[in-house]
Design an enzyme around this catalytic site. Structure first.
Site, PDB file in Angstrom:
ATOM      1  N   SER A 187       0.852  -0.960   0.300  1.00 14.69           N
ATOM      2  CA  SER A 187      -0.124   0.178  -0.355  1.00 14.69           C
ATOM      3  C   SER A 187       1.112   1.209  -0.155  1.00 14.69           C
ATOM      4  CB  SER A 187      -0.936   0.217   0.850  1.00 14.69           C
ATOM      5  OG  SER A 187       0.020   0.172   2.495  1.00 14.69           O
ATOM      6  N   PRO A 221      -0.503  -2.117   9.069  1.00 16.63           N
ATOM      7  CA  PRO A 221       1.474  -2.638   9.402  1.00 16.63           C
ATOM      8  C   PRO A 221       2.423  -0.655   8.871  1.00 16.63           C
ATOM      9  CG  PRO A 221       0.961  -3.411   6.926  1.00 16.63           C
ATOM     10  CD  PRO A 221       0.087  -2.914   7.654  1.00 16.63           C
ATOM     11  N   GLY A 222       1.767   0.329   8.388  1.00 15.41           N
ATOM     12  CA  GLY A 222       2.704   1.344   8.452  1.00 15.41           C
ATOM     13  C   GLY A 222       3.848   1.729   6.520  1.00 15.41           C
ATOM     14  N   GLY A 223       2.220   0.907   5.998  1.00 22.48           N
ATOM     15  CA  GLY A 223       3.126   1.399   4.239  1.00 22.48           C
ATOM     16  C   GLY A 223       2.893   2.445   4.213  1.00 22.48           C
ATOM     17  N   ASP A 239      -3.896   3.084  15.064  1.00 20.19           N
ATOM     18  CA  ASP A 239      -4.714   1.609  15.160  1.00 20.19           C
ATOM     19  C   ASP A 239      -4.509   0.950  16.187  1.00 20.19           C
ATOM     20  OD1 ASP A 239      -4.628  -0.491  13.595  1.00 20.19           O
ATOM     21  OD2 ASP A 239      -4.205   0.767  11.400  1.00 20.19           O
ATOM     22  N   ASP A 259      -9.103   4.516  18.106  1.00 24.97           N
ATOM     23  CA  ASP A 259      -9.773   4.888  16.700  1.00 24.97           C
ATOM     24  C   ASP A 259      -9.295   5.912  16.022  1.00 24.97           C
ATOM     25  OD1 ASP A 259     -11.687   5.077  15.394  1.00 24.97           O
ATOM     26  OD2 ASP A 259     -13.190   4.243  16.878  1.00 24.97           O
ATOM     27  N   ASP A 276      -6.164   5.628   5.102  1.00 26.93           N
ATOM     28  CA  ASP A 276      -6.405   4.443   3.785  1.00 26.93           C
ATOM     29  C   ASP A 276      -6.978   3.304   4.860  1.00 26.93           C
ATOM     30  OD1 ASP A 276      -6.542   2.228   2.219  1.00 26.93           O
ATOM     31  OD2 ASP A 276      -4.064   2.465   2.234  1.00 26.93           O
ATOM     32  N   LYS A 305     -13.322   4.686  -0.243  1.00 23.99           N
ATOM     33  CA  LYS A 305     -13.301   2.743  -1.017  1.00 23.99           C
ATOM     34  C   LYS A 305     -14.346   2.700  -1.161  1.00 23.99           C
ATOM     35  CE  LYS A 305      -9.827   1.203   1.767  1.00 23.99           C
ATOM     36  NZ  LYS A 305      -8.239   1.411   0.408  1.00 23.99           N
TER      37      LYS A 305
END
Length: 360
Positions: A187, A221-223, A239, A259, A276, A305
């Site tokens: 990502s 995870p940090g993209g 997150d 959140d 994202d 989305k």
């Protein structure tokens, strides 16, 4: 000439066609789109000769969401003879503006991309022939129009041109980005592409500067955090999941297990908010609007989305609601949206606040 060709992601021809129809109607340039599912392009045919050139001059390419590239074109050339493909193309370009670059392309489908090897071989002889006929300048020029030859099948191509101040600078409309081996997820390429598309390269040093603070909502995870860290920024990563240890080890990331819809930065020194999250697009758009109106951040890049049906209508509604929210709150802004190459069932939006607001 009365055709415009628009490249798009395969499967999004309907959205691209609906958008160009709306834009053409607003310019009072009338015509209709021709589409086939999963071909990766749209042909828009104008009723009046010359309207294709008007459209690619008057319609800002940057405000088209679903188009990767646009150019005015001849009707489809078919059955080019194998022994001489060049002559029919030279005949087709009569009356074109003199161009500074030649791109022999295909739509972005597996079937069409099988022609790319031929396109590469064909580029040099066609370029030489075009220079001999003064269709192309002797030297490549980024200031002159681009000549496009788009092969959709063996021996079948559209021939056209685009203007360099109103097109995609990228071959096939696709930035060629390499996945960094140390990035925690693919990502990361979405945000990198967004920087290339939305922010002029000569403004990167000022607007993507080392030492800035960013916030990444839905970071794990940090993209996306990776892109900010790579530019020597500090990041609040928001997150409930786990961040890549490689990012935490940089000392540039502060992790908050909360959140994304409830986080508020303690210090209002944030330049960038990026997001994202897999959430309803209207909810994400409103959250980003609140961050900017409250001056918790100055610029935002976020993904919306898309639903399975009514994708274009959803995009129009969410963006219009966001614009109205900014106007209602007296915020001057710049907004761009694009269905990026690395996006799938989503679009990416960039908003920049243009006034000096105090955080509240």
């Amino acid at each position: 000439m009365n055709h415009v060709i628009l490249y798009c992601r395969p499967g999004f021809e309907k959205e691209c066609a609906g958008e160009v129809q709306d834009k053409a109607n607003k310019l009072e340039l009338f015509g209709f789109p021709r589409t086939k599912n999963n071909t990766g392009y749209v042909v828009f045919e104008f009723h009046q000769q010359g309207d294709a050139d008007k459209f690619i001059k008057l319609q800002p390419f940057s405000s088209l969401i679903f188009a990767r590239q646009m150019f005015a074109a001849t009707k489809l050339l078919t059955d080019l003879p194998q022994e001489d493909r060049i002559s029919p193309i030279l005949e087709a370009v009569k009356g074109f503006p003199r161009c500074g670059e030649l791109r022999i392309e295909t739509p972005d489908t597996n079937e069409a991309k099988e022609l790319l090897k031929f396109c590469r071989k064909f580029t040099v002889p066609l370029r030489q022939a075009m220079r001999k006929k003064d269709v192309l300048y002797a030297q490549d020029s980024t200031w002159k129009p681009v000549l496009h030859v788009c092969f959709i099948a063996p021996g079948c191509c559209f021939v056209g041109y685009s203007y360099t101040n109103n097109n995609s600078q990228f071959f096939m409309g696709i930035p060629r980005l390499k996945f960094p081996s140390d990035a925690p997820s693919r990502s990361t390429l979405k945000l990198e592409e967004a920087f290339h598309v939305f922010i002029p390269r000569d403004e990167w040093d000022e607007r993507l500067a080392p030492g800035m603070w960013g916030v990444d909502l839905g970071a794990c995870p940090g993209g996306w955090t990776y892109q900010l860290v790579k530019r020597s920024m500090f990041v609040h990563a928001i997150d409930n999941g786990q961040m890549a240890q490689s990012l935490m080890d940089t000392g540039q990331v502060k992790y908050h297990a909360v959140d994304g819809f409830k986080f508020e930065p303690a210090r209002k020194n944030v330049t960038w908010i990026v997001c994202d999250m897999i959430e309803k697009p209207a909810r994400v758009a409103h959250l980003m609007g609140e961050w900017l109106v409250k001056a918790w951040a100055k610029e935002a890049i976020f993904n919306l989305k898309l639903p399975m049906k009514g994708r274009y209508d959803e995009v129009l509604q969410d963006i219009e609601n966001l614009k109205q929210y900014f106007i209602k709150n007296g915020m001057k802004f710049e907004l761009q949206a694009k269905h990026l190459y690395h996006d799938r069932e989503e679009i990416t939006v960039h908003v920049r606040c243009l006034d000096n607001r105090s955080p509240h």
